[in-house]
Design an enzyme around this catalytic site. Structure first.
Site, PDB file in Angstrom:
ATOM      1  N   THR A 153       0.870  -1.187   0.000  1.00 24.42           N
ATOM      2  CA  THR A 153       0.000   0.000   0.000  1.00 24.42           C
ATOM      3  C   THR A 153       0.905   1.235   0.000  1.00 24.42           C
ATOM      4  O   THR A 153       1.338   1.679  -1.051  1.00 24.42           O
ATOM      5  CB  THR A 153      -0.970  -0.002   1.191  1.00 24.42           C
ATOM      6  OG1 THR A 153      -0.252  -0.281   2.397  1.00 24.42           O
ATOM      7  CG2 THR A 153      -2.061  -1.046   1.001  1.00 24.42           C
ATOM      8  N   LYS A 179       3.884  -6.840   4.162  1.00 22.34           N
ATOM      9  CA  LYS A 179       3.641  -5.462   3.766  1.00 22.34           C
ATOM     10  C   LYS A 179       3.296  -4.671   5.011  1.00 22.34           C
ATOM     11  O   LYS A 179       2.783  -5.197   6.000  1.00 22.34           O
ATOM     12  CB  LYS A 179       2.518  -5.356   2.727  1.00 22.34           C
ATOM     13  CG  LYS A 179       1.135  -5.785   3.158  1.00 22.34           C
ATOM     14  CD  LYS A 179       0.330  -4.799   3.960  1.00 22.34           C
ATOM     15  CE  LYS A 179       0.235  -3.448   3.304  1.00 22.34           C
ATOM     16  NZ  LYS A 179      -0.614  -2.518   4.165  1.00 22.34           N
ATOM     17  N   THR A 190      -1.023  -1.497   9.582  1.00 22.88           N
ATOM     18  CA  THR A 190      -1.753  -2.345   8.650  1.00 22.88           C
ATOM     19  C   THR A 190      -0.709  -3.262   8.077  1.00 22.88           C
ATOM     20  O   THR A 190       0.038  -2.872   7.224  1.00 22.88           O
ATOM     21  CB  THR A 190      -2.415  -1.340   7.723  1.00 22.88           C
ATOM     22  OG1 THR A 190      -3.616  -1.114   8.175  1.00 22.88           O
ATOM     23  CG2 THR A 190      -2.067  -1.366   6.352  1.00 22.88           C
ATOM     24  N   ASN A 400       0.435  10.577   5.311  1.00 22.99           N
ATOM     25  CA  ASN A 400      -0.857  10.275   5.928  1.00 22.99           C
ATOM     26  C   ASN A 400      -1.895  11.366   5.707  1.00 22.99           C
ATOM     27  O   ASN A 400      -3.086  11.081   5.682  1.00 22.99           O
ATOM     28  CB  ASN A 400      -0.653  10.004   7.426  1.00 22.99           C
ATOM     29  CG  ASN A 400      -0.067   8.623   7.650  1.00 22.99           C
ATOM     30  OD1 ASN A 400      -0.767   7.629   7.571  1.00 22.99           O
ATOM     31  ND2 ASN A 400       1.239   8.568   7.897  1.00 22.99           N
TER      32      ASN A 400
END
Length: 405
Positions: A153, A179, A190, A400
């Protein structure tokens, strides 16, 4: 900006595992965002998952499917987390599993779904199911590197590792990918991790191994203190190697576990090295604790301090920020006169204040390194713990702030 993270290694194929890649255009047209793992019949699968109470729909479905059938396929999508989507999210995940199961000729419960990406948006089921035939048609043993890219991602580089170990005169292969770059906090940081071996491993032992090794690796990394809704680490054993089966009393367990631990640690550290905007890879080593919990409390308080993390980015040996974090970690009755704090081999704090032989120049030299170890000796017991983290840079905020644009 990944710290000390190079290109992917050569992957050794894992007998009994084939990998397929496809593009569903979930977030960006043409991006490879679907990964399918096919496991040989008879494979064993174990996993650990996020402890976030708002766990994503695929986590719920995967846990249930693991209890219902022997897994034959893993279905991973990026670009959409299918989290915060209520009952509809579960139905959507089940529909994707059902579609893959029908194409592959297995039961729906034999498919384990995984998702990563933006929270709160409905899973684009039609896009995903429309890409499954391409993923299945392209299944192959050599596509681990593409899979590592396909699950990314905000990662800047794909993450993977491959090892081989000889057990009983036979070669056993362990390959894995992971990841993660942000929303990383223990309790499954995540992140997603997929590790496969062709060893024969007793099923209960397989769960023990993923739990214990995951606790020592993926559950000891933190980038920003946020526990994701989607975290999962899956360990697969196909049993296709000719090496003897590994059980709790196997003479080969120690060597197998050591090789497996190396894979877990390498993948976990790669996540920190590629932390969003990271410029420093930092080990926080707490010793002399009375309990594991107080050692971890101290380590994480330092690791999560925005003041410590920004000082690391600036290469500023502002040791008072580390001292303050140790003091507010909640450890009762600390003897502050006994505690010692070091940056690598430079003593910062001794006898409750700045060490007599400390100099700003020596501290600055260590803080300017890309890899730093902070040693904290509480001198109250014999328990030791390590946590790995990174700094906070301007890029972390930018990444972010712009994540959904």
């Amino acid at each position: 900006m990944a710290v000390g993270l190079g290109p992917l290694p050569e992957f050794f194929p894992v007998r009994g595992v084939r990998v397929g890649i496809a593009s569903a255009g979930i977030k960006k047209p043409g991006r490879k965002d679907i990964v399918v793992f096919e496991l040989a019949e008879g494979s064993q699968v174990a996993g650990i998952f996020t402890r976030n109470q708002f766990c994503a729909a695929p986590v719920t479905v995967t846990r249930r499917h693991l209890s219902e059938a022997a897994p034959r396929y893993l279905l991973i999508n990026t670009g959409n987390a299918n989290a915060g989507t209520g009952r509809k999210g579960v139905v959507d995940a089940e529909q994707c599993c059902s579609a893959l199961a029908a194409m592959a000729g297995v039961s729906e419960a034999a498919v384990l779904p995984f998702s990563t990406g933006v929270i709160g948006e409905s899973l684009p089921v039609v896009k995903i199911t429309g890409a499954l035939s391409a993923a299945l048609e392209g299944l192959g043993e050599e596509r681990w590197g593409e899979a590592a890219e396909g699950i990314m991602t905000t990662d800047t580089l794909p993450k993977g590792v491959s090892r081989q170990v000889v057990l009983g005169g036979e070669t056993v292969t362990i390959s894995g990918i992971s990841k993660g770059a942000g929303m990383i906090r223990p309790n499954m940081a995540t992140m997603l991790g997929f590790i496969a071996t062709d060893a024969k491993v007793e099923s209960t032992l397989l769960q023990t191994l993923v739990s214990e090794l995951g606790e020592a690796s993926f559950n000891r990394i933190t980038i920003d203190g946020d526990t994701s809704t989607n975290d999962a680490c899956i360990l697969m054993a196909t049993g296709q190697s000719d090496a003897p089966e590994i059980g709790p009393d196997s003479p080969f367990l120690a060597d197998f576990r050591a090789a497996l631990e190396d894979v877990f640690m390498t993948l976990a550290h790669a996540i920190v090295r590629d932390g969003e905007g990271a410029t420093k890879f930092v080990t926080i080593n707490v010793s002399g604790a009375e309990t594991q919990q107080e050692a971890l409390d101290v380590a994480y308080t330092v690791a999560h301090s925005p003041l410590v993390k920004t000082a690391l980015f600036a290469s500023d040996p502002n040791w008072g920020r580390i001292l303050a974090a140790v003091g507010r970690a909640g450890v009762p009755d600390l003897d502050i006169d006994a505690i010692e704090i070091h940056l690598d081999d430079v003593c910062l704090v001794r006898h409750g204040g700045r060490a007599e032989d400390y100099s700003e120049a020596r501290g600055k030299a260590v803080m300017s390194q890309q890899e730093i170890t902070i040693y904290i000796d509480l001198k109250r017991g014999d328990v030791h713990e390590r946590v790995w983290t990174c700094d906070f840079s301007h890029d972390y905020v930018t990444i972010n702030a712009d994540y959904r644009t």
